[in-house]
Design a protein around this motif. Structure first.
Motif, PDB file in Angstrom:
ATOM      1  N   ARG A  54       0.802  -1.233  -0.181  1.00 65.21           N
ATOM      2  CA  ARG A  54       0.129  -0.186  -0.060  1.00 65.21           C
ATOM      3  C   ARG A  54       0.711   1.153   0.104  1.00 65.21           C
ATOM      4  N   ILE A  55       0.593   2.221  -0.858  1.00 61.71           N
ATOM      5  CA  ILE A  55       1.328   3.411  -0.737  1.00 61.71           C
ATOM      6  C   ILE A  55       0.887   4.385   0.230  1.00 61.71           C
ATOM      7  N   SER A  56       1.743   4.659   0.917  1.00 63.63           N
ATOM      8  CA  SER A  56       1.524   5.725   2.250  1.00 63.63           C
ATOM      9  C   SER A  56       0.912   7.080   1.607  1.00 63.63           C
ATOM     10  N   SER A  57      -0.087   7.706   2.527  1.00 64.38           N
ATOM     11  CA  SER A  57      -0.639   8.845   1.881  1.00 64.38           C
ATOM     12  C   SER A  57       0.504  10.044   2.028  1.00 64.38           C
ATOM     13  N   LYS A  58       1.553   9.883   2.900  1.00 62.25           N
ATOM     14  CA  LYS A  58       2.588  10.810   2.931  1.00 62.25           C
ATOM     15  C   LYS A  58       3.726  10.387   1.939  1.00 62.25           C
ATOM     16  N   ASN A  59       3.635   9.438   1.026  1.00 70.20           N
ATOM     17  CA  ASN A  59       4.507   9.096  -0.001  1.00 70.20           C
ATOM     18  C   ASN A  59       4.195   9.225  -1.348  1.00 70.20           C
ATOM     19  N   LYS A  60       2.971   9.848  -1.554  1.00 68.91           N
ATOM     20  CA  LYS A  60       2.375   9.998  -2.973  1.00 68.91           C
ATOM     21  C   LYS A  60       3.028  11.104  -3.655  1.00 68.91           C
ATOM     22  N   SER A  61       4.226  11.748  -3.272  1.00 72.77           N
ATOM     23  CA  SER A  61       4.825  12.799  -3.779  1.00 72.77           C
ATOM     24  C   SER A  61       6.041  11.994  -4.365  1.00 72.77           C
ATOM     25  N   THR A  93       2.894  22.653  -3.734  1.00 69.71           N
ATOM     26  CA  THR A  93       2.231  23.857  -3.044  1.00 69.71           C
ATOM     27  C   THR A  93       1.181  24.507  -4.123  1.00 69.71           C
ATOM     28  N   ARG A  94       1.671  24.161  -5.477  1.00 68.98           N
ATOM     29  CA  ARG A  94       0.720  24.751  -6.285  1.00 68.98           C
ATOM     30  C   ARG A  94       1.114  24.318  -7.842  1.00 68.98           C
ATOM     31  N   GLN A  95       0.074  24.462  -8.857  1.00 74.93           N
ATOM     32  CA  GLN A  95       0.141  24.178  -9.970  1.00 74.93           C
ATOM     33  C   GLN A  95       0.003  25.179 -10.988  1.00 74.93           C
ATOM     34  N   ILE A  96       0.847  25.595 -12.199  1.00 79.15           N
ATOM     35  CA  ILE A  96       0.293  26.392 -13.034  1.00 79.15           C
ATOM     36  C   ILE A  96      -0.215  25.714 -14.403  1.00 79.15           C
ATOM     37  N   VAL A  97      -1.275  25.945 -14.740  1.00 77.82           N
ATOM     38  CA  VAL A  97      -1.860  24.978 -15.749  1.00 77.82           C
ATOM     39  C   VAL A  97      -2.358  25.856 -16.970  1.00 77.82           C
ATOM     40  N   ASP A 141       7.282  22.614  -5.627  1.00 70.44           N
ATOM     41  CA  ASP A 141       7.512  21.641  -4.808  1.00 70.44           C
ATOM     42  C   ASP A 141       7.067  22.459  -3.473  1.00 70.44           C
ATOM     43  N   ARG A 142       7.209  21.640  -2.243  1.00 66.15           N
ATOM     44  CA  ARG A 142       6.789  22.098  -0.987  1.00 66.15           C
ATOM     45  C   ARG A 142       7.633  23.323  -0.512  1.00 66.15           C
ATOM     46  N   LYS A 143       8.700  23.780  -1.085  1.00 65.82           N
ATOM     47  CA  LYS A 143       9.302  24.833  -0.742  1.00 65.82           C
ATOM     48  C   LYS A 143       9.096  26.115  -1.720  1.00 65.82           C
ATOM     49  N   GLY A 144       7.874  25.640  -2.736  1.00 64.42           N
ATOM     50  CA  GLY A 144       7.536  26.932  -3.481  1.00 64.42           C
ATOM     51  C   GLY A 144       8.410  27.137  -4.826  1.00 64.42           C
TER      52      GLY A 144
END
Length: 269
Positions: A126-133, A184-188, A204-207
């Motif tokens: 099972r893929i952990s919810s914290k490892n989906k990145s 943190t965000r996506q530009i689409v 990424d999580r650092k922006g």
């Protein structure tokens, strides 16, 4: 709560977007305009039923060395707007990854349910919810990238309109609303002719800008559904690249929801 308010504020605009020119939306908030574009993208892909695809994945390291994998993917559409679609990806070549299978049940705000079957170990992980990145089988796609991109997984904000190749695109900022996203965000970039996603910048999580996904070679099926046959990811931080080439896509093949279960992972071919 923010998404709920945005949905109620923009529903009327979004549902009539095809009959209203974008200048007519100029008086709407950036959030309402962004949601309207994304809602149209989502609405145009509803009702496809299921798909089965034959794909080739090309991995390239920073030195330009490549390795190629063959895989198939099955997607079953869940019509409930509060529940995501289900998908199964199975590697067929080369021998060292043959039989590896990835099952994903997309959710909206809750973590997706995802499992990976490793034939060498003969077990389902099972893929952990914290490892989906984390990277999907060594590629530049993350596990969360391969889940169904459901409308309610993000909040939206219109940034601008600009050319994208030969097309005109709306540029939308999307903020993940679910926990443990690696972004943190996506530009689409959505083209304003068919409302297809043309490009996505992931931060990424650092922006900081992490990678860019570019879609190309679009083909239309059943006179309605557009699919990109080429998806190219470039990681700006590592120099690695991954290309997904769709060699065949079939719609409405008779796939059943019961074909995509955790118990069926070990029996996939």
């Amino acid at each position: 709560m923010m998404l709920k308010h945005l949905l109620s504020a923009a529903t009327a605009v979004a549902l009539t977007l095809t009959s209203v020119s974008l200048p007519a939306l100029a008086n709407e908030t950036p959030e309402a305009r962004g949601l309207a574009v994304a809602t149209e993208w989502d609405k145009r892909d509803q009702g496809f039923g299921d798909t089965q695809s034959v794909m080739k994945m090309v991995l390239e390291n920073r030195n330009g060395e490549q390795s190629v994998r063959s895989m198939i993917q099955k997607i079953f559409e869940i019509p409930d707007p509060d529940t995501g679609d289900k998908s199964l990806t199975v590697f067929q070549k080369p021998r060292d990854v043959k039989g590896t299978a990835f099952l994903s049940f997309a959710k909206i705000l809750d973590p997706d349910d995802q499992w990976l079957y490793l034939p060498a170990l003969k077990r389902v992980k099972r893929i952990s919810s914290k490892n989906k990145s984390g990277p999907f089988v060594g590629s530049e796609f993350a596990y969360e990238d391969l889940s169904a991109q459901e409308l309610k997984k993000y909040t939206y904000k219109w940034l601008r309109e600009e050319p994208c190749g030969d097309l005109q695109c709306a540029v939308i900022e999307q903020i993940p609303t679910y926990e443990n996203s690696g972004y943190t965000r996506q530009i689409v970039w959505y083209d304003l002719s068919e409302y297809r996603q043309q490009k996505i910048d992931y931060f990424d999580r650092k922006g900081e800008l992490l990678k860019t996904l570019t879609f190309s070679d679009f083909r239309q099926y059943l006179d309605q559904y557009w699919r990109a046959h080429d998806m190219y990811v470039e990681n700006h931080q590592t120099g690695k690249k991954t290309r997904l080439v769709f060699e065949e896509i079939k719609f409405r093949t008779g796939l059943k929801e019961s074909d995509l279960t955790k118990n069926s992972l070990k029996r996939v071919k």
